[in-house]
Design a protein around this motif. Structure first.
Motif, PDB file in Angstrom:
ATOM      1  N   ALA A  13       0.825  -1.191   0.000  1.00 26.75           N
ATOM      2  CA  ALA A  13       0.000   0.000   0.000  1.00 26.75           C
ATOM      3  C   ALA A  13       0.863   1.245   0.000  1.00 26.75           C
ATOM      4  CB  ALA A  13      -0.916  -0.003   1.224  1.00 26.75           C
ATOM      5  N   SER A  14       0.337   2.305  -0.594  1.00 22.33           N
ATOM      6  CA  SER A  14       0.961   3.626  -0.647  1.00 22.33           C
ATOM      7  C   SER A  14       2.237   3.647  -1.462  1.00 22.33           C
ATOM      8  CB  SER A  14       1.264   4.137   0.774  1.00 22.33           C
ATOM      9  OG  SER A  14       0.080   4.183   1.535  1.00 22.33           O
ATOM     10  N   ALA A  15       2.468   2.628  -2.308  1.00 21.05           N
ATOM     11  CA  ALA A  15       3.681   2.595  -3.112  1.00 21.05           C
ATOM     12  C   ALA A  15       3.384   3.054  -4.533  1.00 21.05           C
ATOM     13  CB  ALA A  15       4.256   1.173  -3.145  1.00 21.05           C
ATOM     14  N   ALA A  16       4.352   3.702  -5.140  1.00 21.24           N
ATOM     15  CA  ALA A  16       4.264   4.030  -6.561  1.00 21.24           C
ATOM     16  C   ALA A  16       4.959   2.903  -7.310  1.00 21.24           C
ATOM     17  CB  ALA A  16       4.953   5.364  -6.850  1.00 21.24           C
ATOM     18  N   LEU A 136      -1.085   6.382 -14.071  1.00 19.10           N
ATOM     19  CA  LEU A 136      -2.429   5.931 -13.751  1.00 19.10           C
ATOM     20  C   LEU A 136      -2.579   5.912 -12.241  1.00 19.10           C
ATOM     21  CD1 LEU A 136      -2.763   2.924 -16.236  1.00 19.10           C
ATOM     22  CD2 LEU A 136      -3.528   5.281 -16.584  1.00 19.10           C
ATOM     23  N   VAL A 137      -3.768   6.242 -11.757  1.00 21.97           N
ATOM     24  CA  VAL A 137      -4.025   6.298 -10.321  1.00 21.97           C
ATOM     25  C   VAL A 137      -4.986   5.179  -9.938  1.00 21.97           C
ATOM     26  CG1 VAL A 137      -4.981   7.661  -8.418  1.00 21.97           C
ATOM     27  CG2 VAL A 137      -3.642   8.785 -10.224  1.00 21.97           C
ATOM     28  N   VAL A 138      -4.606   4.400  -8.930  1.00 20.21           N
ATOM     29  CA  VAL A 138      -5.453   3.322  -8.424  1.00 20.21           C
ATOM     30  C   VAL A 138      -5.699   3.553  -6.939  1.00 20.21           C
ATOM     31  CG1 VAL A 138      -5.585   0.837  -7.958  1.00 20.21           C
ATOM     32  CG2 VAL A 138      -4.677   1.645 -10.134  1.00 20.21           C
ATOM     33  N   THR A 139      -6.948   3.482  -6.510  1.00 24.07           N
ATOM     34  CA  THR A 139      -7.275   3.752  -5.109  1.00 24.07           C
ATOM     35  C   THR A 139      -7.788   2.528  -4.360  1.00 24.07           C
ATOM     36  OG1 THR A 139      -9.550   4.401  -5.650  1.00 24.07           O
ATOM     37  CG2 THR A 139      -7.860   6.141  -5.662  1.00 24.07           C
ATOM     38  N   ARG A 140      -7.982   1.411  -5.060  1.00 26.47           N
ATOM     39  CA  ARG A 140      -8.422   0.193  -4.390  1.00 26.47           C
ATOM     40  C   ARG A 140      -7.781  -1.009  -5.066  1.00 26.47           C
ATOM     41  NH1 ARG A 140     -12.582  -2.040  -7.624  1.00 26.47           N
ATOM     42  NH2 ARG A 140     -13.668  -0.555  -8.973  1.00 26.47           N
ATOM     43  N   ALA A 158       8.085   4.279 -18.594  1.00 22.58           N
ATOM     44  CA  ALA A 158       7.036   4.989 -19.326  1.00 22.58           C
ATOM     45  C   ALA A 158       5.685   4.914 -18.631  1.00 22.58           C
ATOM     46  CB  ALA A 158       6.917   4.434 -20.745  1.00 22.58           C
ATOM     47  N   THR A 159       5.356   3.754 -18.082  1.00 24.22           N
ATOM     48  CA  THR A 159       4.067   3.574 -17.411  1.00 24.22           C
ATOM     49  C   THR A 159       4.277   3.528 -15.914  1.00 24.22           C
ATOM     50  OG1 THR A 159       3.130   2.350 -19.276  1.00 24.22           O
ATOM     51  CG2 THR A 159       2.052   2.077 -17.143  1.00 24.22           C
ATOM     52  N   LYS A 160       3.525   4.322 -15.188  1.00 28.40           N
ATOM     53  CA  LYS A 160       3.597   4.314 -13.723  1.00 28.40           C
ATOM     54  C   LYS A 160       2.186   4.149 -13.169  1.00 28.40           C
ATOM     55  CE  LYS A 160       6.003   7.505 -11.599  1.00 28.40           C
ATOM     56  NZ  LYS A 160       6.327   8.837 -10.991  1.00 28.40           N
ATOM     57  N   VAL A 161       2.018   3.163 -12.282  1.00 32.04           N
ATOM     58  CA  VAL A 161       0.743   2.977 -11.593  1.00 32.04           C
ATOM     59  C   VAL A 161       0.938   3.415 -10.147  1.00 32.04           C
ATOM     60  CG1 VAL A 161      -1.030   1.342 -10.893  1.00 32.04           C
ATOM     61  CG2 VAL A 161       0.106   1.058 -13.095  1.00 32.04           C
ATOM     62  N   VAL A 162       0.247   4.476  -9.752  1.00 36.20           N
ATOM     63  CA  VAL A 162       0.390   5.038  -8.407  1.00 36.20           C
ATOM     64  C   VAL A 162      -0.772   4.547  -7.547  1.00 36.20           C
ATOM     65  CG1 VAL A 162       0.543   7.131  -7.030  1.00 36.20           C
ATOM     66  CG2 VAL A 162       1.589   7.063  -9.297  1.00 36.20           C
ATOM     67  N   PHE A 163      -0.451   3.911  -6.439  1.00 36.86           N
ATOM     68  CA  PHE A 163      -1.459   3.332  -5.550  1.00 36.86           C
ATOM     69  C   PHE A 163      -1.711   4.287  -4.394  1.00 36.86           C
ATOM     70  CE2 PHE A 163      -4.267   0.513  -3.919  1.00 36.86           C
ATOM     71  CZ  PHE A 163      -3.846  -0.438  -2.998  1.00 36.86           C
ATOM     72  N   ARG A 164      -2.934   4.816  -4.322  1.00 37.98           N
ATOM     73  CA  ARG A 164      -3.343   5.713  -3.251  1.00 37.98           C
ATOM     74  C   ARG A 164      -4.593   5.135  -2.604  1.00 37.98           C
ATOM     75  NH1 ARG A 164      -2.721  10.751  -7.351  1.00 37.98           N
ATOM     76  NH2 ARG A 164      -0.459  11.012  -7.230  1.00 37.98           N
TER      77      ARG A 164
END
Length: 298
Positions: A13-16, A136-140, A158-164
């Protein structure tokens, strides 16, 4: 990366997290990977040292026991089973760098693959979701329960998925010293947080099915407790058949070298089919604990 839902992958959790591309061994064309991928790593079975006596044999570790990672020829040519970045944007509203929550769109894309393609998929007929370049932002937690699915980024940087994690995904029970989540304190009905082992994360690769005996608890659970009853718990607590202890050897169903184990009930044979895989688990009997000197055995 090709995933089967029987496995599990959790990203903290909370990791990029960078959603890059896994490199294939040199015999596979780089066009199967996408831009920015390493192509010089030889991951094939031929590039492995022979087993060393007395050490764990790792020669079969890796994708399909040491086989080459899949290339473009292993992807299903049916366009229904390939979702492009443009389709993610137009059909699922997954758009990079807009700051909006992409969770629902990514989940819907996976769900579409699962319903349309999983039943006929295989290791040589893989489905593919290609993520766009950008953030991209993911919250769940995203449930990856489509069989034989590749989720591929546009490149390692190039692609980053940010977990918030949102309020229903964050752990709301912590240990007394606040250093960890309290698995025993996170409960609902008959379930508790420990059933989520090893915890919530960005991607969960497993079934979302709920065992019938948990329907009541699942239906009454709030949004931040429903996942306790999904997936893995069905296997750990509800599946399988019991073995019969060997005569004169109470507590053990078999010993090293045995090629036959006996079921506790002959009626259980209906749960097994010829050619299927069987997972035989070590018995947590008193003799087992005594042998490990894990006392007392009560």
């Amino acid at each position: 990366m090709a995933w089967k839902h029987r496995g599990f992958l959790a990203l903290a959790a909370s990791a990029a997290v960078a959603a890059g591309v896994i490199a294939l061994p040199s015999p596979v064309a780089s066009s199967a990977l996408g831009p920015g991928a390493l192509t010089s790593l030889d991951l094939s079975a031929g590039n492995r040292r022979a087993p060393v006596s007395g050490l764990v044999d790792w020669t079969k570790a890796g994708y399909r026991g040491g086989m080459n990672l899949p290339g473009s020829g292993d992807v299903n040519s049916n366009q229904t089973c390939q979702i492009t970045p443009d389709e993610l944007s137009s059909q699922y509203n997954v758009k990079p760098n807009d700051g909006a929550d992409d969770s629902a769109g990514l989940q819907s894309a996976i769900d579409a693959i699962r319903s349309s393609c999983s039943s006929s998929a295989s290791y040589t007929k893989l489905s593919l979701i290609t993520l766009p370049a950008g953030e991209l932002v993911v919250t769940r937690e995203i449930h990856v329960d489509a069989d034989y699915l590749i989720i591929r980024g546009a490149g390692m940087t190039a692609t980053k998925v940010v977990f918030r994690p949102d309020a229903n995904t964050l752990y709301d029970t912590l240990t007394e010293d606040k250093s960890d989540w309290d698995e025993d304190g996170m409960t609902h009905g008959s379930g508790k947080g420990g059933w989520l082992w090893p915890g919530r994360g960005l991607f969960r690769v497993q079934s979302r099915g709920v065992h019938s005996s948990y329907f009541s608890d699942y239906n009454s659970a709030p949004a931040n407790r429903k996942d306790i009853f999904e997936g893995t718990v069905n296997v750990h607590w509800k599946a399988g058949v019991k073995l019969r202890a060997k005569a004169g050897d109470t507590g053990f169903s078999a010993r090293t070298g045995d090629r036959v184990v006996h079921l506790a009930s002959s009626g259980s044979i209906s749960a097994l089919t010829v050619g299927s895989l069987v997972n035989i688990r070590a018995a947590n009997s008193q003799k087992f604990y005594q042998h490990q000197q894990a006392l007392p055995t009560s």
